[in-house]
Design a protein around this motif. Structure first.
Motif, PDB file in Angstrom:
ATOM      1  N   GLY A  39       0.946  -1.248   0.082  1.00 11.83           N
ATOM      2  CA  GLY A  39       0.073   0.050   0.116  1.00 11.83           C
ATOM      3  C   GLY A  39       0.857   1.191   0.116  1.00 11.83           C
ATOM      4  N   SER A  73       0.952   5.610  -1.117  1.00 13.36           N
ATOM      5  CA  SER A  73       0.210   6.748  -1.973  1.00 13.36           C
ATOM      6  C   SER A  73       0.953   6.944  -3.233  1.00 13.36           C
ATOM      7  CB  SER A  73       0.502   8.128  -1.128  1.00 13.36           C
ATOM      8  OG  SER A  73      -0.333   8.051  -0.062  1.00 13.36           O
ATOM      9  N   THR A 122      -8.962   4.467  -4.426  1.00 10.04           N
ATOM     10  CA  THR A 122      -8.365   4.900  -3.079  1.00 10.04           C
ATOM     11  C   THR A 122      -9.524   4.150  -2.130  1.00 10.04           C
ATOM     12  OG1 THR A 122      -7.632   6.959  -3.967  1.00 10.04           O
ATOM     13  CG2 THR A 122      -8.472   6.872  -1.438  1.00 10.04           C
ATOM     14  N   THR A 159      -4.647  -2.255   4.798  1.00 11.08           N
ATOM     15  CA  THR A 159      -3.705  -1.422   4.427  1.00 11.08           C
ATOM     16  C   THR A 159      -4.144  -0.315   3.444  1.00 11.08           C
ATOM     17  OG1 THR A 159      -1.338  -1.294   3.330  1.00 11.08           O
ATOM     18  CG2 THR A 159      -3.140  -2.738   2.344  1.00 11.08           C
ATOM     19  N   GLN A 160      -3.705   0.987   3.672  1.00  9.65           N
ATOM     20  CA  GLN A 160      -4.203   2.030   2.761  1.00  9.65           C
ATOM     21  C   GLN A 160      -3.883   2.130   1.616  1.00  9.65           C
ATOM     22  OE1 GLN A 160      -6.620   4.399   4.051  1.00  9.65           O
ATOM     23  NE2 GLN A 160      -6.516   5.071   1.975  1.00  9.65           N
ATOM     24  N   VAL A 181      -9.314   1.321   2.024  1.00  9.01           N
ATOM     25  CA  VAL A 181      -8.295   0.620   2.931  1.00  9.01           C
ATOM     26  C   VAL A 181      -8.749  -0.774   2.169  1.00  9.01           C
ATOM     27  CG1 VAL A 181      -8.206  -0.296   5.306  1.00  9.01           C
ATOM     28  CG2 VAL A 181      -8.623   2.033   4.872  1.00  9.01           C
ATOM     29  N   ARG A 201     -11.942  -4.043  -0.626  1.00  9.26           N
ATOM     30  CA  ARG A 201     -11.707  -2.829  -0.143  1.00  9.26           C
ATOM     31  C   ARG A 201     -12.868  -1.820   0.084  1.00  9.26           C
ATOM     32  NH1 ARG A 201     -10.090  -0.183  -6.439  1.00  9.26           N
ATOM     33  NH2 ARG A 201     -12.495  -0.491  -7.100  1.00  9.26           N
ATOM     34  N   THR A 258      -3.647   4.877  -1.575  1.00  7.82           N
ATOM     35  CA  THR A 258      -4.348   6.409  -1.999  1.00  7.82           C
ATOM     36  C   THR A 258      -3.863   6.804  -3.235  1.00  7.82           C
ATOM     37  OG1 THR A 258      -4.276   7.180   0.400  1.00  7.82           O
ATOM     38  CG2 THR A 258      -4.408   8.887  -1.069  1.00  7.82           C
TER      39      THR A 258
END
Length: 124
Positions: free
Chosen positions: A9, A11, A91, A118-119, A93, A38, A121
């Motif tokens: 994960g 950004s 985007t 897990t994020q 989790v 997600r 973005t």
């Protein structure tokens, strides 16, 4: 005790790539189906992809077909999710799931117990 551990994960900008990994603990035998869900902020959890733990029979929801690839990981009971050409709508989790079943398909995979997730973005 059954539990999931997700990693990866982060950004990225639109069009970028990320790779997630998940290990399912507590499963010592059986036909294990693993996959990803997600949940975006303010929305319900949705399905993403699933695969049998030996790497066979991958399935995807339409919104990620051609961009995401689920595969067998290098360790036991581990699967990876390679995400390419990411979009802002990806985007969320991301949560891993595992189920003992003879029919492994993203449309029927049951999740839980859920890990921390897990994020991911994606910025425009």
């Amino acid at each position: 005790q059954v539990h999931m551990v997700e990693s990866g994960g982060g950004s990225v900008q639109t069009g970028g790539s990320l790779k997630l990994s998940c290990t399912a603990f507590g499963y010592s035998y059986g036909n294990i189906c693993m996959g990803w869900f997600r949940q975006a902020a303010g929305k319900e959890r949705e399905r993403v992809a699933a695969i049998e733990v030996d790497g066979s029979n991958p399935t995807y929801v339409d919104s990620v077909k051609g961009r995401f690839t689920i595969s067998k990981g290098s360790a036991s009971n581990t699967v990876d999710l390679q995400m390419d050409n990411l979009k802002p709508e990806d985007t969320a989790v991301y949560y891993c799931a595992a189920e003992l079943t003879f029919r492994c398909h993203i449309s029927t995979l049951r999740g839980g117990p859920w890990g921390q997730g897990t994020q991911v973005t994606v910025s425009s």
